[in-house]
Design a protein around this motif. Structure first.
Motif, PDB file in Angstrom:
ATOM      1  N   MET A   1       0.828  -1.199   0.000  1.00 46.94           N
ATOM      2  CA  MET A   1       0.000   0.000   0.000  1.00 46.94           C
ATOM      3  C   MET A   1       0.869   1.259   0.000  1.00 46.94           C
ATOM      4  SD  MET A   1      -3.041  -1.170  -0.160  1.00 46.94           S
ATOM      5  CE  MET A   1      -4.243   0.025   0.406  1.00 46.94           C
TER       6      MET A   1
ATOM      7  N   LEU B   1      -8.180   0.701  -8.732  1.00 47.91           N
ATOM      8  CA  LEU B   1      -7.683   1.360  -7.525  1.00 47.91           C
ATOM      9  C   LEU B   1      -6.183   1.156  -7.383  1.00 47.91           C
ATOM     10  CD1 LEU B   1      -8.128   2.911  -4.927  1.00 47.91           C
ATOM     11  CD2 LEU B   1      -8.831   0.784  -3.816  1.00 47.91           C
TER      12      LEU B   1
ATOM     13  N   TYR C   1      -6.270   7.574   5.061  1.00 44.16           N
ATOM     14  CA  TYR C   1      -7.557   6.986   4.711  1.00 44.16           C
ATOM     15  C   TYR C   1      -7.616   5.468   4.883  1.00 44.16           C
ATOM     16  CZ  TYR C   1      -8.778  11.544   2.958  1.00 44.16           C
ATOM     17  OH  TYR C   1      -9.044  12.877   2.867  1.00 44.16           O
TER      18      TYR C   1
ATOM     19  N   TYR D   1      -6.193  12.642  -2.529  1.00 42.03           N
ATOM     20  CA  TYR D   1      -7.591  12.240  -2.552  1.00 42.03           C
ATOM     21  C   TYR D   1      -8.269  12.755  -3.820  1.00 42.03           C
ATOM     22  CZ  TYR D   1     -12.108  11.060  -0.416  1.00 42.03           C
ATOM     23  OH  TYR D   1     -13.329  10.512  -0.137  1.00 42.03           O
TER      24      TYR D   1
ATOM     25  N   VAL E   1     -19.646  11.668  -5.489  1.00 37.48           N
ATOM     26  CA  VAL E   1     -20.290  11.281  -4.231  1.00 37.48           C
ATOM     27  C   VAL E   1     -21.437  10.329  -4.508  1.00 37.48           C
ATOM     28  CG1 VAL E   1     -21.619  12.119  -2.274  1.00 37.48           C
ATOM     29  CG2 VAL E   1     -19.603  13.375  -3.039  1.00 37.48           C
TER      30      VAL E   1
ATOM     31  N   PRO F   1     -21.732  13.509   2.920  1.00 32.88           N
ATOM     32  CA  PRO F   1     -21.274  12.778   1.725  1.00 32.88           C
ATOM     33  C   PRO F   1     -19.763  12.591   1.689  1.00 32.88           C
ATOM     34  CG  PRO F   1     -22.945  14.392   1.148  1.00 32.88           C
ATOM     35  CD  PRO F   1     -22.630  14.629   2.597  1.00 32.88           C
ATOM     36  N   ALA F   2     -19.050  13.627   2.140  1.00 30.83           N
ATOM     37  CA  ALA F   2     -17.580  13.509   2.112  1.00 30.83           C
ATOM     38  C   ALA F   2     -17.106  12.418   3.070  1.00 30.83           C
ATOM     39  CB  ALA F   2     -16.956  14.853   2.465  1.00 30.83           C
TER      40      ALA F   2
ATOM     41  N   HIS G   1     -18.835   9.941   4.038  1.00 27.07           N
ATOM     42  CA  HIS G   1     -19.292   8.680   3.476  1.00 27.07           C
ATOM     43  C   HIS G   1     -18.309   8.176   2.416  1.00 27.07           C
ATOM     44  CE1 HIS G   1     -22.666   5.905   3.220  1.00 27.07           C
ATOM     45  NE2 HIS G   1     -22.387   5.803   1.930  1.00 27.07           N
ATOM     46  N   GLU G   2     -17.841   9.123   1.627  1.00 25.32           N
ATOM     47  CA  GLU G   2     -16.907   8.752   0.567  1.00 25.32           C
ATOM     48  C   GLU G   2     -15.579   8.295   1.153  1.00 25.32           C
ATOM     49  OE1 GLU G   2     -17.020  11.406  -2.754  1.00 25.32           O
ATOM     50  OE2 GLU G   2     -14.928  10.978  -3.227  1.00 25.32           O
ATOM     51  N   ALA G   3     -15.145   8.967   2.221  1.00 22.64           N
ATOM     52  CA  ALA G   3     -13.892   8.551   2.866  1.00 22.64           C
ATOM     53  C   ALA G   3     -14.021   7.139   3.422  1.00 22.64           C
ATOM     54  CB  ALA G   3     -13.533   9.533   3.974  1.00 22.64           C
TER      55      ALA G   3
ATOM     56  N   GLN H   1     -15.979   4.891   2.234  1.00 21.18           N
ATOM     57  CA  GLN H   1     -15.936   4.028   1.049  1.00 21.18           C
ATOM     58  C   GLN H   1     -14.501   3.755   0.613  1.00 21.18           C
ATOM     59  OE1 GLN H   1     -18.123   2.729  -1.851  1.00 21.18           O
ATOM     60  NE2 GLN H   1     -18.743   2.126   0.206  1.00 21.18           N
ATOM     61  N   LEU H   2     -13.711   4.820   0.605  1.00 13.83           N
ATOM     62  CA  LEU H   2     -12.321   4.663   0.175  1.00 13.83           C
ATOM     63  C   LEU H   2     -11.585   3.711   1.109  1.00 13.83           C
ATOM     64  CD1 LEU H   2      -9.839   5.339  -1.498  1.00 13.83           C
ATOM     65  CD2 LEU H   2      -9.544   7.420  -0.122  1.00 13.83           C
ATOM     66  N   ARG H   3     -11.832   3.871   2.394  1.00 14.97           N
ATOM     67  CA  ARG H   3     -11.152   2.995   3.357  1.00 14.97           C
ATOM     68  C   ARG H   3     -11.516   1.528   3.114  1.00 14.97           C
ATOM     69  NH1 ARG H   3     -12.644   5.527   7.671  1.00 14.97           N
ATOM     70  NH2 ARG H   3     -10.859   6.893   7.399  1.00 14.97           N
TER      71      ARG H   3
ATOM     72  N   ARG I   1     -12.466   0.216   0.333  1.00 17.24           N
ATOM     73  CA  ARG I   1     -11.862  -0.247  -0.923  1.00 17.24           C
ATOM     74  C   ARG I   1     -10.367  -0.500  -0.744  1.00 17.24           C
ATOM     75  NH1 ARG I   1     -14.943   3.202  -5.689  1.00 17.24           N
ATOM     76  NH2 ARG I   1     -17.025   2.803  -4.924  1.00 17.24           N
ATOM     77  N   LEU I   2      -9.717   0.374   0.021  1.00 15.32           N
ATOM     78  CA  LEU I   2      -8.296   0.149   0.295  1.00 15.32           C
ATOM     79  C   LEU I   2      -8.110  -1.136   1.097  1.00 15.32           C
ATOM     80  CD1 LEU I   2      -7.236   3.815   1.141  1.00 15.32           C
ATOM     81  CD2 LEU I   2      -6.557   2.513  -0.891  1.00 15.32           C
TER      82      LEU I   2
ATOM     83  N   ARG J   1      -9.962  -3.778   0.941  1.00 12.79           N
ATOM     84  CA  ARG J   1     -10.131  -4.920   0.029  1.00 12.79           C
ATOM     85  C   ARG J   1      -8.912  -5.078  -0.864  1.00 12.79           C
ATOM     86  NH1 ARG J   1     -15.556  -3.052  -0.027  1.00 12.79           N
ATOM     87  NH2 ARG J   1     -15.314  -1.891  -1.967  1.00 12.79           N
TER      88      ARG J   1
END
Lengths: 176, 386
Positions: free
Chosen positions: A25, A102, A121, A149, A160, B3-4, B6-8, B10-12, B14-15, B17
């Motif tokens: 990572m 990704l 993150y 980001y 979003v 939303p922001a 929520h997106e963060a 989501q990113l976490r 995905r990272l 996974r």
């Protein structure tokens, strides 16, 4: 092998996969991640006996993050081992489209942006914690994380709405 | 949740996974890798630890204008008057690393000379043997379809046939930057002792010898030196820049890099590095240092030997720019000793030795930097790691 080296070997055997994933990572590349683990272990060796046994992994991870952060400062000491531009199937067990995209976007980030993004993150560290870890200003962390980001969102064509939609799908148990 | 946020989240996820999907091999395999790398370092021989092998090959190769394992197949050849640039795909981190040494001289110096393919192969064979030791194999070049020019980076088709042990670079290719005519015999070597930093002719000769390029009409813009190190910035009449960093620590009696020594102690000193590039490259690669942009970092590669306190040999040359013209930069080390980095027209060079300290490997040291403008005005002050 000395006692310390045996200790390190035992630690590596137990934590190898976790450390390589962390290295992956931080670098965006499995081979480079392995190299990062090896280099961090070698650098930790002189201090190994003085480390709190419960804090060894955190210490190794700290060194890995710092080495990854400093890679540009020592551009001639840091390199991927295999020269592979793309992962092999052995690198990524699950090559879903989302993960491929990704991974590609993560790897394309400038090294320092990637390090900050991963710590912020993925590891969920605060900006202050990252600044302390990397030995830089909090403002530097903030700006690099923000740029990383934004770049990632652009590269992955995220909005979003997209994120929320995908999240909903995940919560339903569907493929993301 | 916004939303922001929520997106963060989501990113976490995905990272997470992505990290989980990495096949890392077994712990025993990892432990064996570690034991092997430890043995190699301890035996003071080159190993197959790819980081060290590739990086050192890169260092040596870069300095000697040999570049292993850059994936530039299919990259467009440079247009006339434009510097050749490797790693244009931008996807390979190694290419990014290599880019700093892959912008050689031929076209950038405005003295493009076409050579035949056979002559290019002859010069590159000489340089290869000079760098990696003699063998009976002759270099064959590939992937160039147009004319062959001095200074062009070209790929070696048969690199793996060379016996350039002790390095195991079976996963890498070789590259050659075609040296100027008649200069190939000394590429990758430095005549010792190094010249004094104020010996402009000596600086031009030493830097040019190592690179295989004639710097006789270049200006030494700024230089600094210590007992066994030299850092300099040179400028061509048409505005191109050469960064030259020489350290006799890594050199053998011939003035060539002692590869065993470098592998045995990768942090023990510096491998010589000479490049020709454009001023813009420094701007592109600059790091922010408060209000100032520097390339490389103002710490100038003072060596990292943490934890504890250590004598740090520094070696670096580069560029600094900011809101005010800079006259000089002073490093104050942990003993309070001041070390001046000379700056001329924004170009700097430093080869001093400072006392530094840090509490962990990779941690920033404790150097304090003061940037001075005209009339000794303090323009800015920073601590290492800022």
């Amino acid at each position: 092998m000395t006692g310390t080296e045996d200790d390190v070997s035992s630690f590596v055997a137990a934590r190898w996969q976790s450390l390589v994933r962390y290295g992956f990572m931080l670098t965006g590349d499995r081979a480079a991640g392995e190299d990062l683990v090896q280099e961090a272990l070698l650098r930790c060796l002189p201090a190994w006996g003085r480390l709190d046994p419960h804090g060894v992994e955190a210490y190794v991870r700290k060194v890995m993050a710092r080495l990854a952060w400093k890679a540009r400062r020592h551009p001639l000491r840091m390199s991927s081992s295999s020269g592979q531009a793309e992962p092999t199937t052995a690198d990524i067990a699950d090559t879903s489209s989302e993960q491929s995209d990704l991974r590609r976007a993560l790897k394309a980030l400038p090294a320092r942006q990637r390090v900050v993004l991963v710590l912020r993150y993925w590891q969920d560290l605060s900006e202050a914690e990252i600044a302390e870890l990397l030995g830089c200003r909090q403002g530097t962390v903030k700006s690099r994380a923000s740029r990383a980001y934004a770049q990632l969102r652009q590269d992955l064509d995220w909005s979003v709405d997209t994120a929320i939609t995908n999240d909903t799908a995940v919560m339903r148990g569907d493929a993301p | 949740m916004s939303p922001a946020d929520h997106e963060a989240t989501q990113l976490r996820e995905r990272l997470d996974r992505l990290a989980s999907s990495v096949s890392a091999g077994s712990g025993e395999e990892g432990a064996e890798l570690y034991r092997r790398s430890l043995r190699r370092r301890r035996r003071r021989v080159a190993g197959t630890t790819a980081l060290v092998a590739a990086a050192t090959a890169l260092v040596v190769g870069g300095a000697a204008t040999w570049l292993p394992a850059v994936n530039d197949d299919g990259a467009p050849r440079p247009q006339d008057g434009q510097p050749p640039v490797a790693g244009q795909d931008g996807a390979d981190a190694r290419a990014q690393v290599l880019a700093s040494v892959d912008d050689p001289g031929g076209r950038t110096a405005g003295r493009t000379v076409e050579v035949s393919r056979a002559e290019a192969e002859r010069r590159c064979t000489v340089v290869w043997h000079q760098t990696w030791g003699p063998s009976a194999v002759a270099v064959k070049l590939r992937n160039n379809s147009g004319p062959w020019f001095e200074g062009d980076a070209v790929k070696i088709a048969n690199a793996r046939q060379f016996d350039y042990s002790p390095f195991d670079v079976s996963n890498t290719d070789g590259r050659c930057v075609i040296p100027q005519a008649g200069l190939e015999d000394a590429v990758g070597t430095v005549t010792l002792p190094l010249p004094a930093y104020d010996d402009a002719a000596g600086v031009r000769a030493a830097c040019g010898q190592y690179l295989g390029w004639d710097f006789s009409d270049w200006q030494v813009v700024v230089a600094d030196g210590a007992d066994d190190r030299l850092a300099a910035v040179l400028r061509s009449p048409d505005g191109y820049i050469s960064r030259c960093q020489l350290d006799s620590w890594s050199l053998d009696d011939r003035g060539a890099v002692d590869n065993d020594k470098v592998f045995a102690d990768p942090d023990g000193g510096f491998v010589p590095f000479v490049e020709i590039t454009t001023p813009e490259k420094f701007q592109d690669e600059a790091d922010a240092f408060g209000d100032y942009q520097t390339s490389p970092s103002l710490v100038l590669r003072c060596q990292d030997q943490a934890p504890g306190q250590w004598e740090a040999d520094c070696l670096g040359a580069g560029f600094v720019s900011g809101p005010e013209p800079i006259e000089r930069i002073v490093i104050t080390d942990v003993t309070g000793t001041e070390h001046e980095i000379p700056v001329v027209d924004g170009w700097l060079a430093f080869a001093g030795t400072v006392t530094n300290e840090a509490d962990a490997p990779g941690a920033p040291g404790a150097l304090h930097l003061t940037v001075y403008g005209a009339d000794d005005t303090v323009l800015a002050e920073y601590d290492e790691g800022d």
